[in-house]
Design a protein around this motif. Structure first.
Motif, PDB file in Angstrom:
ATOM      1  N   ALA A   1       0.847  -1.193   0.000  1.00 12.57           N
ATOM      2  CA  ALA A   1       0.000   0.000   0.000  1.00 12.57           C
ATOM      3  C   ALA A   1       0.883   1.243   0.000  1.00 12.57           C
ATOM      4  O   ALA A   1       1.893   1.292   0.712  1.00 12.57           O
ATOM      5  CB  ALA A   1      -0.902  -0.003   1.227  1.00 12.57           C
ATOM      6  N   PRO A   2       0.531   2.237  -0.804  1.00 11.02           N
ATOM      7  CA  PRO A   2       1.346   3.448  -0.829  1.00 11.02           C
ATOM      8  C   PRO A   2       1.263   4.176   0.506  1.00 11.02           C
ATOM      9  O   PRO A   2       0.256   4.101   1.210  1.00 11.02           O
ATOM     10  CB  PRO A   2       0.730   4.283  -1.953  1.00 11.02           C
ATOM     11  CG  PRO A   2      -0.653   3.766  -2.115  1.00 11.02           C
ATOM     12  CD  PRO A   2      -0.617   2.331  -1.685  1.00 11.02           C
ATOM     13  N   ALA A   3       2.333   4.859   0.844  1.00  7.90           N
ATOM     14  CA  ALA A   3       2.358   5.634   2.080  1.00  7.90           C
ATOM     15  C   ALA A   3       1.333   6.757   1.966  1.00  7.90           C
ATOM     16  O   ALA A   3       1.126   7.302   0.891  1.00  7.90           O
ATOM     17  CB  ALA A   3       3.750   6.207   2.308  1.00  7.90           C
ATOM     18  N   PRO A   4       0.683   7.094   3.069  1.00  7.48           N
ATOM     19  CA  PRO A   4      -0.300   8.171   2.990  1.00  7.48           C
ATOM     20  C   PRO A   4       0.394   9.478   2.598  1.00  7.48           C
ATOM     21  O   PRO A   4       1.499   9.767   3.039  1.00  7.48           O
ATOM     22  CB  PRO A   4      -0.879   8.251   4.400  1.00  7.48           C
ATOM     23  CG  PRO A   4       0.115   7.564   5.273  1.00  7.48           C
ATOM     24  CD  PRO A   4       0.838   6.577   4.408  1.00  7.48           C
ATOM     25  N   VAL A   5      -0.279  10.234   1.748  1.00  7.26           N
ATOM     26  CA  VAL A   5       0.266  11.507   1.299  1.00  7.26           C
ATOM     27  C   VAL A   5      -0.130  12.576   2.309  1.00  7.26           C
ATOM     28  O   VAL A   5      -1.310  12.754   2.606  1.00  7.26           O
ATOM     29  CB  VAL A   5      -0.257  11.864  -0.109  1.00  7.26           C
ATOM     30  CG1 VAL A   5       0.264  13.203  -0.552  1.00  7.26           C
ATOM     31  CG2 VAL A   5       0.127  10.776  -1.104  1.00  7.26           C
ATOM     32  N   LEU A   6       0.861  13.252   2.837  1.00  3.91           N
ATOM     33  CA  LEU A   6       0.608  14.288   3.833  1.00  3.91           C
ATOM     34  C   LEU A   6       0.022  15.531   3.172  1.00  3.91           C
ATOM     35  O   LEU A   6       0.416  15.898   2.071  1.00  3.91           O
ATOM     36  CB  LEU A   6       1.908  14.666   4.541  1.00  3.91           C
ATOM     37  CG  LEU A   6       2.609  13.567   5.331  1.00  3.91           C
ATOM     38  CD1 LEU A   6       3.970  14.043   5.832  1.00  3.91           C
ATOM     39  CD2 LEU A   6       1.743  13.142   6.498  1.00  3.91           C
ATOM     40  N   PRO A   7      -0.886  16.216   3.859  1.00  2.00           N
ATOM     41  CA  PRO A   7      -1.421  17.460   3.304  1.00  2.00           C
ATOM     42  C   PRO A   7      -0.463  18.625   3.582  1.00  2.00           C
ATOM     43  O   PRO A   7       0.360  18.567   4.497  1.00  2.00           O
ATOM     44  CB  PRO A   7      -2.732  17.648   4.087  1.00  2.00           C
ATOM     45  CG  PRO A   7      -2.454  17.004   5.413  1.00  2.00           C
ATOM     46  CD  PRO A   7      -1.549  15.828   5.112  1.00  2.00           C
ATOM     47  N   TYR A   8      -0.589  19.665   2.765  1.00  2.00           N
ATOM     48  CA  TYR A   8       0.153  20.892   3.048  1.00  2.00           C
ATOM     49  C   TYR A   8      -0.529  21.578   4.222  1.00  2.00           C
ATOM     50  O   TYR A   8      -1.754  21.580   4.346  1.00  2.00           O
ATOM     51  CB  TYR A   8       0.151  21.834   1.842  1.00  2.00           C
ATOM     52  CG  TYR A   8       0.959  21.315   0.677  1.00  2.00           C
ATOM     53  CD1 TYR A   8       2.350  21.262   0.741  1.00  2.00           C
ATOM     54  CD2 TYR A   8       0.338  20.888  -0.483  1.00  2.00           C
ATOM     55  CE1 TYR A   8       3.096  20.789  -0.323  1.00  2.00           C
ATOM     56  CE2 TYR A   8       1.068  20.411  -1.560  1.00  2.00           C
ATOM     57  CZ  TYR A   8       2.454  20.369  -1.478  1.00  2.00           C
ATOM     58  OH  TYR A   8       3.185  19.902  -2.534  1.00  2.00           O
ATOM     59  N   GLY A   9       0.285  22.159   5.088  1.00  2.00           N
ATOM     60  CA  GLY A   9      -0.249  22.868   6.240  1.00  2.00           C
ATOM     61  C   GLY A   9       0.107  24.333   6.172  1.00  2.00           C
ATOM     62  O   GLY A   9       0.529  24.841   5.126  1.00  2.00           O
ATOM     63  N   PRO A  10      -0.032  25.014   7.291  1.00  2.00           N
ATOM     64  CA  PRO A  10       0.331  26.435   7.319  1.00  2.00           C
ATOM     65  C   PRO A  10       1.831  26.579   7.085  1.00  2.00           C
ATOM     66  O   PRO A  10       2.595  25.655   7.355  1.00  2.00           O
ATOM     67  CB  PRO A  10      -0.063  26.876   8.723  1.00  2.00           C
ATOM     68  CG  PRO A  10      -0.067  25.622   9.534  1.00  2.00           C
ATOM     69  CD  PRO A  10      -0.467  24.520   8.589  1.00  2.00           C
ATOM     70  N   PRO A  11       2.274  27.726   6.590  1.00  2.00           N
ATOM     71  CA  PRO A  11       3.703  27.900   6.321  1.00  2.00           C
ATOM     72  C   PRO A  11       4.539  27.866   7.598  1.00  2.00           C
ATOM     73  O   PRO A  11       4.088  28.287   8.657  1.00  2.00           O
ATOM     74  CB  PRO A  11       3.795  29.269   5.643  1.00  2.00           C
ATOM     75  CG  PRO A  11       2.503  29.947   5.901  1.00  2.00           C
ATOM     76  CD  PRO A  11       1.487  28.898   6.242  1.00  2.00           C
ATOM     77  N   ILE A  12       5.736  27.355   7.469  1.00  2.00           N
ATOM     78  CA  ILE A  12       6.680  27.321   8.578  1.00  2.00           C
ATOM     79  C   ILE A  12       6.895  28.762   9.064  1.00  2.00           C
ATOM     80  O   ILE A  12       6.968  29.697   8.266  1.00  2.00           O
ATOM     81  CB  ILE A  12       8.008  26.655   8.149  1.00  2.00           C
ATOM     82  CG1 ILE A  12       8.910  26.388   9.351  1.00  2.00           C
ATOM     83  CG2 ILE A  12       8.713  27.461   7.080  1.00  2.00           C
ATOM     84  CD1 ILE A  12      10.124  25.522   9.002  1.00  2.00           C
ATOM     85  N   THR A  13       6.969  28.938  10.377  1.00  2.00           N
ATOM     86  CA  THR A  13       7.214  30.279  10.924  1.00  2.00           C
ATOM     87  C   THR A  13       8.707  30.578  10.890  1.00  2.00           C
ATOM     88  O   THR A  13       9.535  29.663  10.752  1.00  2.00           O
ATOM     89  CB  THR A  13       6.715  30.391  12.371  1.00  2.00           C
ATOM     90  OG1 THR A  13       7.516  29.528  13.205  1.00  2.00           O
ATOM     91  CG2 THR A  13       5.236  30.014  12.489  1.00  2.00           C
ATOM     92  N   LEU A  14       9.041  31.834  11.042  1.00  2.00           N
ATOM     93  CA  LEU A  14      10.454  32.212  11.059  1.00  2.00           C
ATOM     94  C   LEU A  14      11.161  31.561  12.241  1.00  2.00           C
ATOM     95  O   LEU A  14      12.287  31.068  12.103  1.00  2.00           O
ATOM     96  CB  LEU A  14      10.612  33.736  11.110  1.00  2.00           C
ATOM     97  CG  LEU A  14      12.044  34.252  11.089  1.00  2.00           C
ATOM     98  CD1 LEU A  14      12.779  33.792   9.833  1.00  2.00           C
ATOM     99  CD2 LEU A  14      12.055  35.767  11.185  1.00  2.00           C
TER     100      LEU A  14
END
Length: 176
Positions: A33-46
């Motif tokens: 089974a393919p690995a679950p594809v992670l969703p994009y989240g909020p941008p990384i903070t500084l």
């Protein structure tokens, strides 16, 4: 001569009949089974990017690797970039390419590197524009979501990946 050819054909036919079951097509192995594809989240903070960068730089310094390090946010925007003194000039663009490749494909850049190295259908990746299918680009994940990516270049690819992974793992260790 014709007798020899007839004998060779008869021998080949007998061999095929005797080895029939062994040469029969075997059922295909089950595909994992393919690995679950992670969703994009909020941008990384500084602040998060600073922690990722510090960990990657420390790993590079510990090993005397002269590298360039690029951190992109989940939208592909540049958040941080550092070039260690005497890093080769090509490391600048390659580090960004590795990070962008990991981010756009939602997997480490090594996956594309391996697919091309395996040949066959993986060679199709070479037709894609603006990818950097070299080991050293890693996703930065927080709470199961992709917040960015880090790309490292300037040492051997496996060393680049090691520094990138240490950087990406810095957020997991700190709890964010």
């Amino acid at each position: 001569m014709s007798r020899m050819l007839a004998f060779a054909c008869a021998f080949a036919a007998a061999l095929a009949v005797a080895a029939g079951p062994a040469l029969a097509q075997q059922p295909a192995a089950p595909t994992p089974a393919p690995a679950p594809v992670l969703p994009y989240g909020p941008p990384i903070t500084l602040d998060q990017a600073k922690r990722v960068m510090a960990a990657a730089e420390l790993e590079a310094a510990k090993n005397s690797w002269q590298v360039a390090i690029t951190i992109l946010d989940s939208g592909g925007n540049l958040v941080m970039f550092h070039k260690i003194d005497n890093a080769q000039l090509s490391a600048v663009t390659v580090s960004e390419g590795k990070a962008r490749t990991a981010l756009e494909f939602k997997r480490p850049s090594k996956v594309l590197d391996d697919a091309i190295a395996a040949g066959g259908a993986g060679m199709r990746l070479l037709a894609l524009k603006d990818i950097t299918p070299l080991e050293g680009g890693v996703l930065v994940v927080v709470d199961g979501k992709i917040v960015g990516a880090i790309g490292v270049s300037g040492a051997l690819s496996a060393q680049d990946a090691q520094a990138a992974k240490v950087g990406a793992d810095a957020l997991a260790k700190s709890g964010m």
